[in-house]
Design an enzyme around this catalytic site. Structure first.
Site, PDB file in Angstrom:
ATOM      1  N   GLY A   2       0.820  -1.203   0.000  1.00 38.85           N
ATOM      2  CA  GLY A   2       0.000   0.000   0.000  1.00 38.85           C
ATOM      3  C   GLY A   2       0.854   1.252   0.000  1.00 38.85           C
ATOM      4  O   GLY A   2       2.085   1.208  -0.005  1.00 38.85           O
ATOM      5  N   PHE A  62       3.040  10.065   2.396  1.00 40.86           N
ATOM      6  CA  PHE A  62       4.466  10.319   2.212  1.00 40.86           C
ATOM      7  C   PHE A  62       5.302   9.045   2.169  1.00 40.86           C
ATOM      8  O   PHE A  62       6.513   9.095   2.342  1.00 40.86           O
ATOM      9  CB  PHE A  62       4.997  11.234   3.328  1.00 40.86           C
ATOM     10  CG  PHE A  62       4.894  10.670   4.713  1.00 40.86           C
ATOM     11  CD1 PHE A  62       5.943   9.965   5.270  1.00 40.86           C
ATOM     12  CD2 PHE A  62       3.743  10.848   5.462  1.00 40.86           C
ATOM     13  CE1 PHE A  62       5.850   9.446   6.548  1.00 40.86           C
ATOM     14  CE2 PHE A  62       3.654  10.333   6.740  1.00 40.86           C
ATOM     15  CZ  PHE A  62       4.700   9.631   7.287  1.00 40.86           C
ATOM     16  N   VAL A  66       4.703   1.115   0.974  1.00 43.28           N
ATOM     17  CA  VAL A  66       5.061  -0.023   1.820  1.00 43.28           C
ATOM     18  C   VAL A  66       5.031  -1.292   0.977  1.00 43.28           C
ATOM     19  O   VAL A  66       4.061  -1.538   0.244  1.00 43.28           O
ATOM     20  CB  VAL A  66       4.098  -0.158   3.022  1.00 43.28           C
ATOM     21  CG1 VAL A  66       4.519  -1.322   3.901  1.00 43.28           C
ATOM     22  CG2 VAL A  66       4.060   1.132   3.828  1.00 43.28           C
ATOM     23  N   LYS A  95       9.301   0.226   4.441  1.00 37.71           N
ATOM     24  CA  LYS A  95       8.607   1.499   4.293  1.00 37.71           C
ATOM     25  C   LYS A  95       9.528   2.434   3.527  1.00 37.71           C
ATOM     26  O   LYS A  95      10.606   2.779   4.001  1.00 37.71           O
ATOM     27  CB  LYS A  95       8.261   2.075   5.665  1.00 37.71           C
ATOM     28  CG  LYS A  95       7.438   3.349   5.628  1.00 37.71           C
ATOM     29  CD  LYS A  95       7.064   3.783   7.038  1.00 37.71           C
ATOM     30  CE  LYS A  95       6.211   5.037   7.034  1.00 37.71           C
ATOM     31  NZ  LYS A  95       5.853   5.469   8.423  1.00 37.71           N
ATOM     32  N   ASP A 134      -1.198  10.541  16.613  1.00 36.30           N
ATOM     33  CA  ASP A 134      -1.900  10.157  15.376  1.00 36.30           C
ATOM     34  C   ASP A 134      -2.470   8.747  15.498  1.00 36.30           C
ATOM     35  O   ASP A 134      -2.331   7.929  14.585  1.00 36.30           O
ATOM     36  CB  ASP A 134      -0.964  10.247  14.177  1.00 36.30           C
ATOM     37  CG  ASP A 134      -1.726  10.237  12.850  1.00 36.30           C
ATOM     38  OD1 ASP A 134      -2.936  10.559  12.868  1.00 36.30           O
ATOM     39  OD2 ASP A 134      -1.129   9.908  11.809  1.00 36.30           O
TER      40      ASP A 134
END
Length: 586
Positions: A284, A288, A291, A306, A407
């Site tokens: 996905g 920014f 992955v 990542k 977050d």
């Protein structure tokens, strides 16, 4: 007469080379020592110059025993790693498997010519050779033979302000045991180290060393000067407590320079990244980063790569994530606190890579899948209870370290085991320490605490609000506070949870954007530019979510307390009766 002849020769050498400051300093020192009864002047021995050997040349031989250069560092090495330390680097051997590296086409695996650069020296960096060390402890995956790093957590190394190479002038915590010393540093001793500032000579174009003291009257430093003051021990200890450093490996192909053909990295399946990670699946992408799943050819594990997009701000934010992951992993050696594990990180093809453990789907994607597939309901109250407890334990661990996640949302909670309902909290890229200068723009909008929206000071309790929103969403299958305008979210909060305290409205820096002077909610229609007043319809969490379990409903309202002063801490939330209630097996 021998001492006078030596002194005259030294003065003549300094005079011929334009080192007038050195000549004057030595003359004054000789006069001073002569008055004190000294008849011989001992000149300080400056350190020998660093011998830089380019990567395309064979390294110099070592004379000391046990310091032979590794035979692996031959001309067929595929990649070179430049560590962030000036005196250490590693050479990584490429895989011998019959698989293309980095892309399917030959052209995409090569560096293009350099783009225009205003600085002429920017395109040809020199890289140091170093002995390959199989006991390197600078990375975190399990130990495997022949890899460029071994299996223990790398300790953060603290910076000292002593600009010396000799070990006796380094603090014990600064010494880099994970990398061998540069060969040209072996003979340097503490007594051979001196403090040098470099200034422009008045008579010569090249830079020459100046051993004279700095004038106090000269307040402004030139751009090419380095202060030659020796710090005292108190300053060194103070800076040791304030600063730390970690190494970022830069991996590139040997004997190549220049920028990449494309700013964005082309992800190609069944290729090898950095000579080590075999890409097997695209997982996905986000705002920014992208992955992918990969197989670590050294450790034999499947890992998650990542890939941070080629942007300065994204790069800096990801460095913060690396720092925090290293920090929290270091204090959780047995992986007991439900936080993502960091395995590796490096810079490759103008992109920062973060290598972590491979987990399952995130809660948002998994719930979306179960809803669309029409399968059995997964997020039952027993499983929600298990998820809530694990999230609280992760937050408790972060908060005790002084970290606010900032977050927390379903996308940042990943499933570790579907059957046992185990999860892990990820993405510390937006996280911060409570002592940082806190930004007003934190948390995704649907999970943003009211004090953040109103521009009030906030603390770790904003994570509790986000968790309440997440549990409500998993229970109902719908976002509790949809991603709408802030004023509409505030109206929805008031409708479900009650009015906002007047004290919060009075102190909020952003209050006037959403409330009138009489503290009525208003909204400006963008099409008509007219002011519209919003009157929230009263409701409740129980009615809106159709909750029939009173303990669960009370727990949600406990977390979703609008006033952060009345909202619980993580420890208080863990003591709530709903978490102690027994539902049976998951």
């Amino acid at each position: 007469m021998a001492p006078e002849m030596d002194f005259a020769a030294v003065l003549d050498f300094l005079r011929r080379n334009g080192l007038r400051h050195c000549e004057s300093a030595l003359t004054e020192e000789l006069i001073e020592k002569s008055r004190s009864g000294f008849h011989k002047l001992f000149l300080p021995m400056p350190p020998p110059p660093l011998i830089i050997t380019p990567a395309n040349q064979k390294p110099p031989p070592r004379e000391s025993t046990g310091g032979e250069w590794s035979s692996d560092c031959s001309s067929d090495c595929e990649f070179v790693t430049a560590a962030s330390s000036d005196s250490t680097s590693n050479i990584i051997r490429s895989s011998s498997q019959a698989v293309s590296d980095d892309s399917g086409s030959p052209s995409s695996s090569k560096f293009s010519t350099a783009r225009d650069c205003p600085v002429s020296g920017m395109q040809n960096d020199q890289f140091f050779w170093c002995k390959y060390d199989s006991n390197d402890e600078n990375a975190m995956p399990p130990e495997t033979g022949g890899c460029d790093f071994a299996g223990n957590l790398g300790e953060d190394k603290f910076i000292t302000s002593v600009p010396a190479i000799g070990d006796s002038l380094m603090s014990e915590s600064y010494k880099d045991y994970s990398s061998p010393p540069h060969p040209c540093h072996d003979d340097l001793k503490a007594e051979n180290v001196c403090y040098v500032k470099y200034v422009k000579s008045e008579h010569r174009d090249e830079t020459t060393p100046d051993f004279s003291p700095k004038k106090d009257s000269d307040n402004a430093l030139a751009a090419d000067e380095i202060i030659d003051c020796e710090p005292n021990n108190d300053e060194v200890l103070h800076r040791d407590e304030d600063y730390e450093v970690f190494d970022l490996r830069i991996i590139h192909r040997k004997n190549r320079t220049g920028f990449e053909q494309h700013k964005e990295l082309q992800i190609v399946l069944n290729t090898i990244v950095a000579g080590r990670y075999y890409v097997t699946e695209f997982l996905g992408s986000a705002a920014f980063s992208s992955v992918v799943q990969a197989h670590d050819l050294c450790s034999g594990m499947d890992v998650c790569l990542k890939i941070i997009k080629n942007d300065k701000d994204f790069f800096d934010q990801s460095l913060d994530e690396i720092k925090l992951l290293k920090y929290v992993n270091k204090h959780d050696p047995f992986d007991e606190h439900h936080i993502l594990r960091l395995y590796d990180y490096f810079y490759y093809k103008e992109h920062l890579f973060i290598v972590t453990e491979l987990l399952r789907a995130n809660l948002y994607e998994f719930q979306k899948y179960t809803q669309e597939s029409g399968g059995e309901l997964y997020f039952t109250l027993p499983r929600l209870q298990a998820i809530a407890r694990q999230c609280l334990e992760a937050l408790l661990y972060l908060h005790e370290l002084g970290i606010i996640h900032c977050d927390l949302k379903p996308e940042n909670i990943l499933v570790k085991s579907y059957r046992r309902c185990e999860i892990k909290v990820i993405d510390l890229g937006s996280s911060c320490f409570e002592t940082d200068n806190l930004s007003l723009y934190v948390q995704s909008r649907s999970y943003r605490a009211p004090e953040v929206m109103l521009g009030l000071p906030y603390d770790r309790k904003i994570d509790l609000w986000s968790l309440g929103c997440i549990l409500a969403e998993l229970y109902s299958g719908e976002v509790l506070f949809p991603n709408e305008a802030i004023v509409l979210l505030l109206a929805r909060m008031i409708a479900l949870l009650g009015p906002i305290d007047l004290d919060m409205l009075q102190r909020g820096e952003e209050t006037n954007k959403y409330f009138t002077e009489e503290y009525d909610l208003y909204y400006i229609d963008e099409e008509t530019n007219e002011v519209e007043y919003i009157i929230p319809d009263e409701s409740s969490i129980e009615r809106h979510l159709h909750i029939f379990d009173s303990l669960f409903a009370d727990f949600l309202k406990y977390l979703l307390e609008i006033n952060p002063m009345r909202r619980p801490t993580v420890k208080e939330a863990l003591m709530h009766p709903w978490l102690r209630h027994t539902y049976g097996e998951i």
